[in-house]
Design a protein around this motif. Structure first.
Motif, PDB file in Angstrom:
ATOM      1  N   ARG A   1      13.344  -1.332  12.426  1.00 37.94           N
ATOM      2  CA  ARG A   1      14.313  -0.663  11.540  1.00 37.94           C
ATOM      3  C   ARG A   1      13.657   0.410  10.684  1.00 37.94           C
ATOM      4  N   ARG A   2      12.323   0.400  10.627  1.00 36.04           N
ATOM      5  CA  ARG A   2      11.671   1.214   9.592  1.00 36.04           C
ATOM      6  C   ARG A   2      10.646   2.209  10.129  1.00 36.04           C
ATOM      7  N   PHE A   3      10.399   2.190  11.438  1.00 40.63           N
ATOM      8  CA  PHE A   3       9.337   3.055  11.962  1.00 40.63           C
ATOM      9  C   PHE A   3       9.689   4.532  11.907  1.00 40.63           C
ATOM     10  N   GLN A   4      10.988   4.845  11.956  1.00 42.28           N
ATOM     11  CA  GLN A   4      11.386   6.253  12.077  1.00 42.28           C
ATOM     12  C   GLN A   4      10.842   7.112  10.934  1.00 42.28           C
ATOM     13  N   ALA A   5      10.797   6.560   9.741  1.00 42.13           N
ATOM     14  CA  ALA A   5      10.305   7.330   8.590  1.00 42.13           C
ATOM     15  C   ALA A   5       8.848   7.738   8.781  1.00 42.13           C
ATOM     16  N   TYR A   6       8.086   6.896   9.472  1.00 38.77           N
ATOM     17  CA  TYR A   6       6.663   7.198   9.685  1.00 38.77           C
ATOM     18  C   TYR A   6       6.490   8.213  10.818  1.00 38.77           C
ATOM     19  N   LEU A   7       7.401   8.168  11.778  1.00 41.50           N
ATOM     20  CA  LEU A   7       7.412   9.210  12.822  1.00 41.50           C
ATOM     21  C   LEU A   7       7.755  10.545  12.190  1.00 41.50           C
ATOM     22  N   ASP A   8       8.799  10.547  11.375  1.00 41.00           N
ATOM     23  CA  ASP A   8       9.239  11.782  10.722  1.00 41.00           C
ATOM     24  C   ASP A   8       8.140  12.349   9.829  1.00 41.00           C
ATOM     25  N   ALA A   9       7.338  11.458   9.245  1.00 39.18           N
ATOM     26  CA  ALA A   9       6.262  11.909   8.351  1.00 39.18           C
ATOM     27  C   ALA A   9       5.072  12.474   9.125  1.00 39.18           C
ATOM     28  N   GLY A  10       5.051  12.244  10.450  1.00 37.54           N
ATOM     29  CA  GLY A  10       4.014  12.884  11.265  1.00 37.54           C
ATOM     30  C   GLY A  10       2.965  11.961  11.856  1.00 37.54           C
ATOM     31  N   ALA A  11       3.229  10.652  11.906  1.00 34.28           N
ATOM     32  CA  ALA A  11       2.253   9.742  12.533  1.00 34.28           C
ATOM     33  C   ALA A  11       2.013  10.163  13.986  1.00 34.28           C
TER      34      ALA A  11
ATOM     35  N   THR B   1       0.816  -1.229   0.000  1.00 28.89           N
ATOM     36  CA  THR B   1       0.000   0.000   0.000  1.00 28.89           C
ATOM     37  C   THR B   1       0.844   1.271   0.000  1.00 28.89           C
ATOM     38  N   PHE B   2       0.822   1.966   1.137  1.00 24.14           N
ATOM     39  CA  PHE B   2       1.344   3.334   1.184  1.00 24.14           C
ATOM     40  C   PHE B   2       2.657   3.413   1.958  1.00 24.14           C
ATOM     41  N   GLY B   3       3.377   4.498   1.740  1.00 23.87           N
ATOM     42  CA  GLY B   3       4.614   4.741   2.471  1.00 23.87           C
ATOM     43  C   GLY B   3       4.595   6.088   3.169  1.00 23.87           C
ATOM     44  N   PRO B   4       5.744   6.469   3.745  1.00 22.95           N
ATOM     45  CA  PRO B   4       5.806   7.701   4.525  1.00 22.95           C
ATOM     46  C   PRO B   4       5.541   8.970   3.712  1.00 22.95           C
ATOM     47  N   GLY B   5       5.836   8.948   2.439  1.00 25.53           N
ATOM     48  CA  GLY B   5       5.591  10.144   1.616  1.00 25.53           C
ATOM     49  C   GLY B   5       4.110  10.497   1.592  1.00 25.53           C
ATOM     50  N   LEU B   6       3.276   9.489   1.399  1.00 27.80           N
ATOM     51  CA  LEU B   6       1.827   9.747   1.376  1.00 27.80           C
ATOM     52  C   LEU B   6       1.343  10.135   2.767  1.00 27.80           C
ATOM     53  N   LEU B   7       1.926   9.535   3.802  1.00 27.10           N
ATOM     54  CA  LEU B   7       1.503   9.886   5.163  1.00 27.10           C
ATOM     55  C   LEU B   7       1.701  11.393   5.407  1.00 27.10           C
ATOM     56  N   ALA B   8       2.843  11.900   4.988  1.00 22.07           N
ATOM     57  CA  ALA B   8       3.114  13.338   5.157  1.00 22.07           C
ATOM     58  C   ALA B   8       2.088  14.176   4.402  1.00 22.07           C
ATOM     59  N   GLN B   9       1.696  13.721   3.240  1.00 22.27           N
ATOM     60  CA  GLN B   9       0.691  14.468   2.457  1.00 22.27           C
ATOM     61  C   GLN B   9      -0.679  14.413   3.127  1.00 22.27           C
TER      62      GLN B   9
END
Ligand code: DX5
Ligand code: ZN
Length: 225
Positions: free
Chosen positions: A74-84, A46-54
Protein backbone atom coordinates in the motif's frame (compact mmCIF):
# COMPACT_ATOMS: atom_id res chain seq x y z
CA UNK A 1 28.35 -16.24 -9.61
CA UNK A 2 28.83 -12.47 -9.30
CA UNK A 3 31.39 -10.69 -11.46
CA UNK A 4 32.01 -7.78 -9.12
CA UNK A 5 31.27 -6.48 -5.63
CA UNK A 6 29.19 -3.38 -4.99
CA UNK A 7 29.13 -1.35 -1.79
CA UNK A 8 25.99 0.31 -0.45
CA UNK A 9 26.69 2.53 2.59
CA UNK A 10 23.68 2.83 4.88
CA UNK A 11 22.97 6.44 5.81
CA UNK A 12 21.27 5.20 8.97
CA UNK A 13 24.75 5.34 10.50
CA UNK A 14 25.58 8.81 9.12
CA UNK A 15 25.54 11.98 11.20
CA UNK A 16 21.99 13.07 10.35
CA UNK A 17 22.77 16.71 11.06
CA UNK A 18 25.47 16.64 8.36
CA UNK A 19 23.72 14.32 5.94
CA UNK A 20 24.53 16.12 2.68
CA UNK A 21 28.22 16.26 3.51
CA UNK A 22 28.21 12.63 4.67
CA UNK A 23 26.58 11.45 1.44
CA UNK A 24 29.06 13.39 -0.67
CA UNK A 25 31.85 11.65 1.25
CA UNK A 26 30.80 8.25 -0.13
CA UNK A 27 30.29 9.11 -3.79
CA UNK A 28 32.89 6.44 -4.61
CA UNK A 29 30.33 3.82 -3.50
CA UNK A 30 27.86 2.08 -5.80
CA UNK A 31 24.54 2.80 -4.10
CA UNK A 32 23.16 4.82 -1.21
CA UNK A 33 21.33 2.41 1.09
CA UNK A 34 18.22 4.13 2.47
CA UNK A 35 16.65 2.36 5.46
CA UNK A 36 12.95 3.10 5.92
CA UNK A 37 11.60 2.01 9.33
CA UNK A 38 8.01 2.62 10.40
CA UNK A 39 8.10 1.93 14.15
CA UNK A 40 5.74 -1.03 13.60
CA UNK A 41 7.39 -3.67 11.42
CA UNK A 42 10.56 -2.78 13.32
CA UNK A 43 10.78 -0.86 16.60
CA UNK A 44 12.76 2.03 15.16
CA UNK A 45 11.59 5.00 13.08
CA UNK A 46 13.69 6.61 10.36
CA UNK A 47 13.17 8.29 7.01
CA UNK A 48 10.35 8.82 4.55
CA UNK A 49 9.92 9.61 0.86
CA UNK A 50 10.58 13.33 1.31
CA UNK A 51 14.15 12.71 2.44
CA UNK A 52 14.63 10.10 -0.29
CA UNK A 53 13.83 12.74 -2.93
CA UNK A 54 16.35 15.09 -1.33
CA UNK A 55 19.03 12.39 -1.26
CA UNK A 56 18.40 11.74 -4.97
CA UNK A 57 18.79 15.43 -5.70
CA UNK A 58 22.01 15.66 -3.68
CA UNK A 59 23.95 12.78 -5.06
CA UNK A 60 24.62 10.95 -8.30
CA UNK A 61 24.40 7.46 -6.83
CA UNK A 62 21.40 5.20 -7.33
CA UNK A 63 19.25 4.88 -4.21
CA UNK A 64 18.78 1.39 -2.81
CA UNK A 65 15.70 1.73 -0.60
CA UNK A 66 15.09 -0.93 2.04
CA UNK A 67 11.51 -0.76 3.29
CA UNK A 68 11.17 -2.16 6.81
CA UNK A 69 7.49 -1.23 6.96
CA UNK A 70 4.14 -2.93 7.33
CA UNK A 71 1.91 -3.21 4.26
CA UNK A 72 4.57 -2.21 1.74
CA UNK A 73 2.11 -3.00 -1.07
CA UNK A 74 0.00 0.00 0.00
CA UNK A 75 2.93 2.32 0.59
CA UNK A 76 5.70 1.62 -1.92
CA UNK A 77 4.42 4.06 -4.54
CA UNK A 78 5.60 7.11 -2.60
CA UNK A 79 9.15 5.75 -2.62
CA UNK A 80 8.98 5.06 -6.36
CA UNK A 81 7.71 8.58 -6.94
CA UNK A 82 10.56 9.93 -4.80
CA UNK A 83 13.06 8.26 -7.13
CA UNK A 84 14.12 4.93 -5.58
CA UNK A 85 16.19 2.97 -8.09
CA UNK A 86 15.99 -0.32 -6.18
CA UNK A 87 12.99 -0.92 -3.94
CA UNK A 88 13.14 -3.82 -1.50
CA UNK A 89 10.39 -4.86 0.90
CA UNK A 90 10.24 -7.59 3.52
CA UNK A 91 8.69 -10.95 2.71
CA UNK A 92 7.34 -11.05 6.28
CA UNK A 93 5.54 -7.72 5.99
CA UNK A 94 2.78 -8.48 3.50
CA UNK A 95 0.57 -11.11 1.87
CA UNK A 96 1.00 -10.50 -1.86
CA UNK A 97 4.72 -10.50 -2.52
CA UNK A 98 4.41 -11.50 -6.18
CA UNK A 99 1.95 -8.73 -6.98
CA UNK A 100 4.09 -6.15 -5.17
CA UNK A 101 7.23 -7.18 -7.04
CA UNK A 102 5.40 -6.83 -10.36
CA UNK A 103 4.02 -3.44 -9.35
CA UNK A 104 7.47 -2.11 -8.39
CA UNK A 105 8.91 -3.24 -11.72
CA UNK A 106 5.97 -1.77 -13.62
CA UNK A 107 6.74 1.46 -11.78
CA UNK A 108 10.23 1.50 -13.27
CA UNK A 109 12.45 0.43 -10.34
CA UNK A 110 14.34 -2.76 -9.67
CA UNK A 111 12.49 -4.97 -7.18
CA UNK A 112 13.93 -6.84 -4.22
CA UNK A 113 12.67 -8.97 -1.37
CA UNK A 114 14.36 -9.00 2.04
CA UNK A 115 14.40 -11.99 4.39
CA UNK A 116 14.73 -11.69 8.16
CA UNK A 117 17.25 -14.00 9.83
CA UNK A 118 14.38 -16.26 10.95
CA UNK A 119 12.82 -16.61 7.48
CA UNK A 120 14.00 -19.53 5.34
CA UNK A 121 15.26 -19.01 1.81
CA UNK A 122 12.71 -21.58 0.60
CA UNK A 123 9.94 -18.92 0.66
CA UNK A 124 11.53 -17.46 -2.48
CA UNK A 125 11.03 -20.61 -4.58
CA UNK A 126 8.02 -19.16 -6.45
CA UNK A 127 9.35 -15.59 -6.50
CA UNK A 128 13.01 -15.70 -7.42
CA UNK A 129 12.39 -15.69 -11.18
CA UNK A 130 10.84 -12.22 -10.82
CA UNK A 131 13.45 -10.64 -8.54
CA UNK A 132 16.19 -8.18 -9.37
CA UNK A 133 17.57 -8.47 -5.83
CA UNK A 134 17.42 -10.75 -2.82
CA UNK A 135 18.37 -9.04 0.45
CA UNK A 136 19.58 -11.46 3.11
CA UNK A 137 19.44 -9.79 6.52
CA UNK A 138 22.47 -10.72 8.60
CA UNK A 139 21.03 -9.04 11.72
CA UNK A 140 17.46 -8.64 12.91
CA UNK A 141 16.30 -5.43 11.25
CA UNK A 142 15.75 -2.21 13.16
CA UNK A 143 19.13 -0.93 14.27
CA UNK A 144 22.64 -0.37 12.99
CA UNK A 145 25.75 -1.55 14.78
CA UNK A 146 24.61 -5.12 15.56
CA UNK A 147 26.74 -8.27 15.27
CA UNK A 148 26.69 -10.36 12.10
CA UNK A 149 24.74 -13.63 12.45
CA UNK A 150 26.97 -16.53 11.32
CA UNK A 151 24.08 -18.56 9.88
CA UNK A 152 23.91 -15.97 7.09
CA UNK A 153 26.68 -17.70 5.13
CA UNK A 154 24.53 -20.79 4.65
CA UNK A 155 21.55 -18.68 3.55
CA UNK A 156 23.66 -16.81 0.97
CA UNK A 157 24.80 -20.14 -0.46
CA UNK A 158 21.17 -21.33 -0.59
CA UNK A 159 20.08 -18.19 -2.47
CA UNK A 160 22.86 -18.65 -5.03
CA UNK A 161 22.01 -22.33 -5.45
CA UNK A 162 18.32 -21.55 -5.94
CA UNK A 163 19.12 -18.82 -8.47
CA UNK A 164 21.36 -21.17 -10.43
CA UNK A 165 18.69 -23.89 -10.45
CA UNK A 166 16.21 -21.34 -11.82
CA UNK A 167 18.67 -19.94 -14.37
CA UNK A 168 18.38 -16.40 -12.99
CA UNK A 169 20.97 -14.05 -11.49
CA UNK A 170 19.47 -11.52 -9.08
CA UNK A 171 21.78 -9.29 -7.10
CA UNK A 172 22.32 -10.82 -3.67
CA UNK A 173 22.62 -8.18 -0.99
CA UNK A 174 23.69 -8.76 2.60
CA UNK A 175 22.83 -6.23 5.31
CA UNK A 176 23.93 -5.98 8.93
CA UNK A 177 27.26 -6.26 10.70
CA UNK A 178 29.28 -6.12 7.47
CA UNK A 179 32.83 -4.77 7.45
CA UNK A 180 36.31 -5.44 6.10
CA UNK A 181 36.64 -8.47 8.38
CA UNK A 182 33.79 -10.47 6.81
CA UNK A 183 33.47 -8.90 3.32
CA UNK A 184 35.52 -11.61 1.62
CA UNK A 185 33.58 -14.42 3.32
CA UNK A 186 30.11 -13.07 2.46
CA UNK A 187 31.12 -12.64 -1.18
CA UNK A 188 32.56 -16.16 -1.23
CA UNK A 189 29.18 -17.38 0.08
CA UNK A 190 27.33 -15.58 -2.73
CA UNK A 191 26.71 -11.91 -1.86
CA UNK A 192 27.57 -9.25 -4.41
CA UNK A 193 26.07 -6.10 -2.82
CA UNK A 194 27.40 -5.31 0.66
CA UNK A 195 25.49 -2.88 2.88
CA UNK A 196 27.55 -1.24 5.58
CA UNK A 197 26.51 1.47 8.00
CA UNK A 198 28.77 1.76 11.01
CA UNK A 199 31.79 0.30 9.18
CA UNK A 200 31.61 3.19 6.69
CA UNK A 201 30.28 6.19 8.61
CA UNK A 202 32.02 5.18 11.84
CA UNK A 203 35.38 5.26 10.03
CA UNK A 204 37.68 8.29 10.06
CA UNK A 205 37.60 8.30 6.26
CA UNK A 206 34.32 6.87 4.86
CA UNK A 207 35.59 6.84 1.25
CA UNK A 208 38.66 4.84 2.26
CA UNK A 209 36.44 2.43 4.20
CA UNK A 210 34.34 1.86 1.05
CA UNK A 211 37.49 1.15 -0.97
CA UNK A 212 38.88 -1.26 1.62
CA UNK A 213 35.62 -3.13 1.84
CA UNK A 214 35.34 -3.45 -1.92
CA UNK A 215 38.93 -4.71 -2.14
CA UNK A 216 38.30 -7.23 0.66
CA UNK A 217 35.06 -8.36 -0.97
CA UNK A 218 36.74 -8.86 -4.35
CA UNK A 219 39.10 -11.37 -2.78
CA UNK A 220 36.02 -13.56 -2.32
CA UNK A 221 35.09 -13.57 -6.03
CA UNK A 222 35.85 -16.71 -8.04
CA UNK A 223 39.57 -16.52 -8.76
CA UNK A 224 40.00 -13.55 -6.34
CA UNK A 225 40.78 -10.06 -7.68
C1 DX5 B 1 19.38 -2.64 9.87
C2 DX5 B 1 19.53 -1.89 8.57
C3 DX5 B 1 20.92 -1.79 8.07
C4 DX5 B 1 21.85 -1.06 8.99
C5 DX5 B 1 23.19 -1.74 8.91
O1 DX5 B 1 18.05 -2.89 10.14
O2 DX5 B 1 18.76 -2.49 7.54
O3 DX5 B 1 20.99 -1.29 6.75
O4 DX5 B 1 22.02 0.30 8.69
O5 DX5 B 1 24.03 -1.16 9.85
P1 DX5 B 1 25.42 -1.81 10.25
O6 DX5 B 1 26.25 -1.91 9.01
O7 DX5 B 1 25.95 -0.85 11.24
O8 DX5 B 1 25.14 -3.16 10.82
ZN1 ZN C 1 19.10 -1.91 5.38
Amino acid sequence: MPSDVRIAPSILAADQLRLGEQIRSIECADYVHFDVMDGMFVPNLTFGPGLLAQVKATCGLPVDAHLMIREPDRRFQAYLDAGADILTFHYEAQLHAHRTVRAIKDGGALAGIALNPGTPVSVLESLIDELDMVLVMSVNPGFGGQSFIEGTYGKLRQVRRMAEEHGVSPMVEVDGGIGVANAEAVVRAGADVLVAGSAVFGAQDPAAAVGEMRAAGRRGLPGGR
